[in-house]
Design an enzyme around this catalytic site. Structure first.
Site, PDB file in Angstrom:
ATOM      1  N   HIS A 109       0.816  -1.217   0.000  1.00 39.37           N
ATOM      2  CA  HIS A 109       0.000   0.000   0.000  1.00 39.37           C
ATOM      3  C   HIS A 109       0.852   1.270   0.000  1.00 39.37           C
ATOM      4  O   HIS A 109       0.368   2.329  -0.359  1.00 39.37           O
ATOM      5  CB  HIS A 109      -1.071  -0.023   1.100  1.00 39.37           C
ATOM      6  CG  HIS A 109      -0.624   0.346   2.488  1.00 39.37           C
ATOM      7  ND1 HIS A 109      -0.340  -0.596   3.453  1.00 39.37           N
ATOM      8  CD2 HIS A 109      -0.450   1.537   3.084  1.00 39.37           C
ATOM      9  CE1 HIS A 109      -0.005   0.021   4.581  1.00 39.37           C
ATOM     10  NE2 HIS A 109      -0.072   1.311   4.389  1.00 39.37           N
ATOM     11  N   SER A 165       3.831   2.371   8.603  1.00 36.97           N
ATOM     12  CA  SER A 165       3.687   1.353   7.570  1.00 36.97           C
ATOM     13  C   SER A 165       4.994   1.183   6.825  1.00 36.97           C
ATOM     14  O   SER A 165       5.637   2.159   6.464  1.00 36.97           O
ATOM     15  CB  SER A 165       2.585   1.743   6.594  1.00 36.97           C
ATOM     16  OG  SER A 165       1.364   1.328   7.108  1.00 36.97           O
ATOM     17  N   ASP A 221       1.239  -7.692   2.475  1.00 36.75           N
ATOM     18  CA  ASP A 221       1.315  -6.263   2.141  1.00 36.75           C
ATOM     19  C   ASP A 221       2.773  -5.790   2.018  1.00 36.75           C
ATOM     20  O   ASP A 221       3.289  -5.098   2.887  1.00 36.75           O
ATOM     21  CB  ASP A 221       0.579  -5.458   3.223  1.00 36.75           C
ATOM     22  CG  ASP A 221       0.266  -4.031   2.779  1.00 36.75           C
ATOM     23  OD1 ASP A 221       0.886  -3.555   1.814  1.00 36.75           O
ATOM     24  OD2 ASP A 221      -0.594  -3.390   3.412  1.00 36.75           O
TER      25      ASP A 221
HETATM   26  N1  ARG Z   1      -5.045   0.890   7.573  1.00 35.39           N
HETATM   27  C1  ARG Z   1      -3.728   0.976   7.003  1.00 35.39           C
HETATM   28  C2  ARG Z   1      -3.194   2.409   7.073  1.00 35.39           C
HETATM   29  O1  ARG Z   1      -3.749   3.242   7.723  1.00 35.39           O
HETATM   30  C3  ARG Z   1      -3.676   0.420   5.625  1.00 35.39           C
HETATM   31  C4  ARG Z   1      -4.369   1.220   4.572  1.00 35.39           C
HETATM   32  C5  ARG Z   1      -4.243   0.659   3.182  1.00 35.39           C
HETATM   33  N2  ARG Z   1      -5.151  -0.454   2.934  1.00 35.39           N
HETATM   34  C6  ARG Z   1      -6.468  -0.308   2.609  1.00 35.39           C
HETATM   35  N3  ARG Z   1      -7.195  -1.375   2.428  1.00 35.39           N
HETATM   36  N4  ARG Z   1      -7.021   0.861   2.457  1.00 35.39           N
HETATM   37  O2  ARG Z   1      -2.489   2.953   6.275  1.00 35.39           O
HETATM   38  N1  ASP Z   2      -1.612   1.601   8.036  1.00 34.83           N
HETATM   39  C1  ASP Z   2      -0.862   2.643   8.703  1.00 34.83           C
HETATM   40  C2  ASP Z   2       0.183   3.268   7.779  1.00 34.83           C
HETATM   41  O1  ASP Z   2       0.039   3.263   6.583  1.00 34.83           O
HETATM   42  C3  ASP Z   2      -0.250   2.127   9.966  1.00 34.83           C
HETATM   43  C4  ASP Z   2      -1.118   2.375  11.170  1.00 34.83           C
HETATM   44  O2  ASP Z   2      -1.921   3.317  11.166  1.00 34.83           O
HETATM   45  O3  ASP Z   2      -0.961   1.633  12.148  1.00 34.83           O
HETATM   46  O4  ASP Z   2       1.114   3.886   8.218  1.00 34.83           O
END
Ligand code: ARG
Ligand code: ASP
Length: 719
Positions: free
Chosen positions: A84, A654, A226
């Site tokens: 991502h 991330s 990921d």
């Molecule tokens: N929750 C994670 C973050 O805040 C991953 C986001 C990317 N993945 C998604 N399905 N949107 O960045």
């Molecule tokens: N998914 C988040 C990021 O892209 C990580 C988190 O919020 O824990 O940095």
């Protein structure tokens, strides 16, 4: 007996709240946390983690594209981060014929690695405490309302002066930055080296790299691979240089060893990365504000928008593709807001903060320090005074600006009107490009006017239900005047009559541009009115900034003074931090326990060929059936996928390397559980978990699934 009780009480008071809480500054680690890390199992010296002089683990970690983290894993500059985090780059290289998002991508030789203009990674060369220097400089500031103590421009000028022109000129790619910590009570200078030739080496298909997509996002147990792979290039001398074919892979100062040993429950784990923002020093009033305004508005308005979007996406595969990225972006922050409010209630953060404030007030009173209770009073008043404005801004932002796309129609039409009036052909065609570009954007591949219209109808009705007429953008008065308050008719009217409403409308305008049509265009008037309201609200809110910043700084100063013995980490601010803890599962609800590790078994359980989020590629199923896991399997013959740890991470972490007690790479961080996002305000030891892709799954996918095993040859694997 009394003595024992006193001793016990003292011991309890001096215990840290939660061992795993904290995003620590690497330069302070040795005196602050090293002993505790050793207690949890760390086998390295403090200098192995961070050393101002010799190469250390921090030298293998980079800030990736400004918002993520990545780590160097070979002597030839190979980088690992999340799928991502590399998503934009993978998408940009994708075409219908070569759809790398769907099918994955693997450069089979260095020549085939793909350049990414605009992508850069940054190493942190040095971290220095410059608090005294900055404070001395700030004394020259005579304006009592000056916000220089937080101003990036001001602070970075100080940094440049300190480093000297010569240093910056003689070191390509080098830059310096001073950042405020603890609300402007402490300052650190970062010397950074930025490489701007970073090439895409590989990525799994989205059915692995984004498996579970939005449904699984922010949840544990998780089964996503990921990760993506990049490489840093430098000029022949190893210096940062813009992209050039002649650039060569960087030979870095440090690269991580990779462990094939795996992890087990309670194992020590740590990660180094660039967490973006936390709110540890919120007052109770800000917690309430976040809960009742920011999060509540976001949850309500996004729910509405997403429902409309999803409805349309499920009806039409074409719309599903067009809106999937928007939908994902929307739900990401939406789920986060839900988790945040859940934690605020569940753990009564307001009460926790109130007690902290009362404690500070009592201590300050005894010590005769009136500035701290004054700061608290100021905070309470600011939050109360800005309440209405903040609510209106959030409603306008979430309810209209971020959700109704035609609300972003260009609002400046004067130059075009001038050109029409003057009948100046060249100027006219130049000026017509403005609405044309905007119009094309509306007609591009991730937009549908029909969907936008449906969303607008839902959002506008809800906005008007919640915001009093006198507090709405001025142009909304038309809705009552001409449409008896019927927002649906109003939206239809905008589309029927605006030059942006349809191809026919736009082409008619283009062939016979008229000032009258432009000045009376209802969609432009709508957008203008919203932009004006947005500006007015923002300006009014900015009036609170100086007083807020000063009260916040004073409040944090008071807390630090009162809790001198306690180690209080500074809020995350996208600077490099280390967090450590243990690999651990958790109990989300009564009688339910989630294990710390997931396996390929779970991918197969979730498989659903009918649902794009849970499609499993055929090749992966074959490997699973044949149990062809090679040297990447667990001792009992299963294929690990992800694990959870108590590390205190947030957005920006991330891509962060997760390291074992010997400093070897065991995983790549990519998410948190939704029960843990409240940790941005207050760490939640029993709920909060970082979600990490197991490095053995990463290697398995590269080697067995993608046939890119040649990349493993340049890595140092530890059995
Ligand atoms: N929750 C994670 C973050 O805040 C991953 C986001 C990317 N993945 C998604 N399905 N949107 O960045
Ligand atoms: N998914 C988040 C990021 O892209 C990580 C988190 O919020 O824990 O940095």
């Amino acid at each position: 007996m009394k003595k024992i009780i006193l001793l016990l009480a003292a011991a309890i008071l001096s215990l840290p709240v939660a061992a795993d809480e904290g995003m620590w500054m690497l330069s302070l680690l040795k005196q602050q946390k090293y002993a505790d890390m050793q207690r949890l199992g760390l086998n390295l010296s403090a200098e192995d983690l961070y050393s101002p002089d010799a190469s250390s683990l921090k030298d293998a970690v980079v800030h990736f594209d400004g918002g993520c983290t990545a780590e160097v894993v070979s002597s030839a500059g190979l980088l690992l981060t999340n799928h991502h985090c590399g998503y934009d780059q993978i998408q940009q290289h994708s075409t219908v014929e070569n759809d790398y998002l769907t099918n994955g991508f693997w450069a089979t030789s260095r020549e085939k690695e793909l350049p990414n203009p605009g992508l850069a990674v940054t190493f942190i060369e040095a971290i220095d405490d410059v608090t005294d220097y900055v404070k001395k400089e700030l004394e020259k500031d005579t304006d009592p309302n000056s916000m220089n103590y937080l101003s990036p421009l001001y602070l970075n000028n100080l940094a440049k002066a300190k480093a000297g022109e010569a240093f910056l000129q003689n070191n390509p790619g080098m830059s310096v930055e001073i950042r405020a910590f603890y609300g402007g009570n402490q300052y650190y200078m970062f010397t950074k080296k930025t490489y701007s030739d970073v090439r895409l080496v590989g990525a799994p298909p989205s059915s692995i790299g984004k498996f579970g997509a939005d449904t699984d996002n922010w949840t544990w147990p998780r089964h996503t691979g990921d990760f993506s792979v990049f490489r840093i290039y430098a000029d022949a001398n190893g210096n940062p240089a813009p992209y050039a074919e002649t650039n060569v892979p960087l030979h870095p100062k440090k690269w991580l060893k990779i462990s094939l040993k795996g992890v087990g429950e309670n194992d020590f784990a740590m990660m180094i990365g660039f967490p973006g923002a936390t709110k540890k020093y919120y007052t109770s009033w800000e917690v309430e504000e976040r809960r009742n305004i920011d999060n509540a508005v976001r949850i309500n308005m996004r729910e509405l928008r997403q429902r409309v979007m999803l409805d349309e996406m499920l009806k039409d595969p074409e719309i599903r593709i067009r809106y999937s990225a928007k939908y994902a972006a929307s739900t990401n922050a939406y789920k986060n807001a839900i988790g945040s409010n859940w934690a605020i209630d569940k753990r009564n953060f307001e009460q926790v903060k109130r007690e902290e404030q009362e404690h500070l007030a009592a201590w300050a009173k005894a010590a005769g320090k009136t500035e701290y209770p004054d700061a608290l009073k100021a905070m309470e008043k600011i939050v109360s005074d800005r309440k209405d404005l903040r609510y209106r801004l959030w409603m306008l932002d979430e309810g209209i600006m971020r959700s109704i796309e035609f609300a972003q129609a260009p609002v400046k039409t004067d130059d075009l009107a001038e050109a029409i009036k003057n009948k100046d052909k060249t100027e006219l065609s130049k000026q017509l490009a403005v609405p044309e570009t905007a119009y094309r954007r509306f007609a591009d591949k991730d937009y549908s006017p029909e969907v936008d219209k449906k969303i607008a109808k839902a959002m506008l009705a809800e906005y008007r239900r919640l915001i009093p007429a006198t507090s709405q953008p001025a142009y909304f008065a038309e809705i009552d005047k001409r449409f008896k308050g019927n927002t649906d008719l109003f939206i239809d009217h905008l589309f029927d009559n605006s030059i942006y409403g349809s191809d026919a409308n736009f082409n008619r305008f283009k062939s016979r541009p008229s000032v009258k049509a432009l000045k009376e265009d209802p969609m432009i008037l709508f957008a203008q009115s919203i932009a004006e309201e947005y500006k007015a609200l923002n300006q009014a809110l900015q009036g609170f900034n100086a007083a807020y910043a000063s009260a916040h700084r004073s409040y944090v100063k008071g807390l630090l003074e009162m809790e001198k013995g306690k180690m209080n980490f500074p809020d995350a601010n996208s600077t490099m931090r280390l967090t450590y803890g243990q690999v651990k599962g958790y109990a989300p609800r009564d009688a339910v326990y989630y294990n710390a590790q997931t396996t390929l078994e779970g991918v197969m359980e979730k498989e659903d060929p009918e649902n794009w989020e849970f499609v499993v590629p055929e090749k992966l199923k074959e490997l699973y059936r044949a149990k062809d896991f090679g040297r990447y399997q667990t001792a009992d013959g299963r294929m690990p996928v992800a694990f959870a740890a108590t590390t205190h991470s947030t957005g920006g972490n991330s891509g962060s390397p997760v390291l074992n007690a010997d400093g070897e790479l065991v995983g790549i961080n990519f998410d948190r559980n939704w029960e843990g996002v409240g940790g941005d305000i207050q760490y939640l030891p029993d709920y909060q978990r970082s979600i990490i892709v197991d490095i053995r799954y990463v290697l398995f996918i590269m080697d067995k699934y993608a046939g890119a095993g040649y990349l493993l040859n340049e890595m140092e694997l530890v059995e």
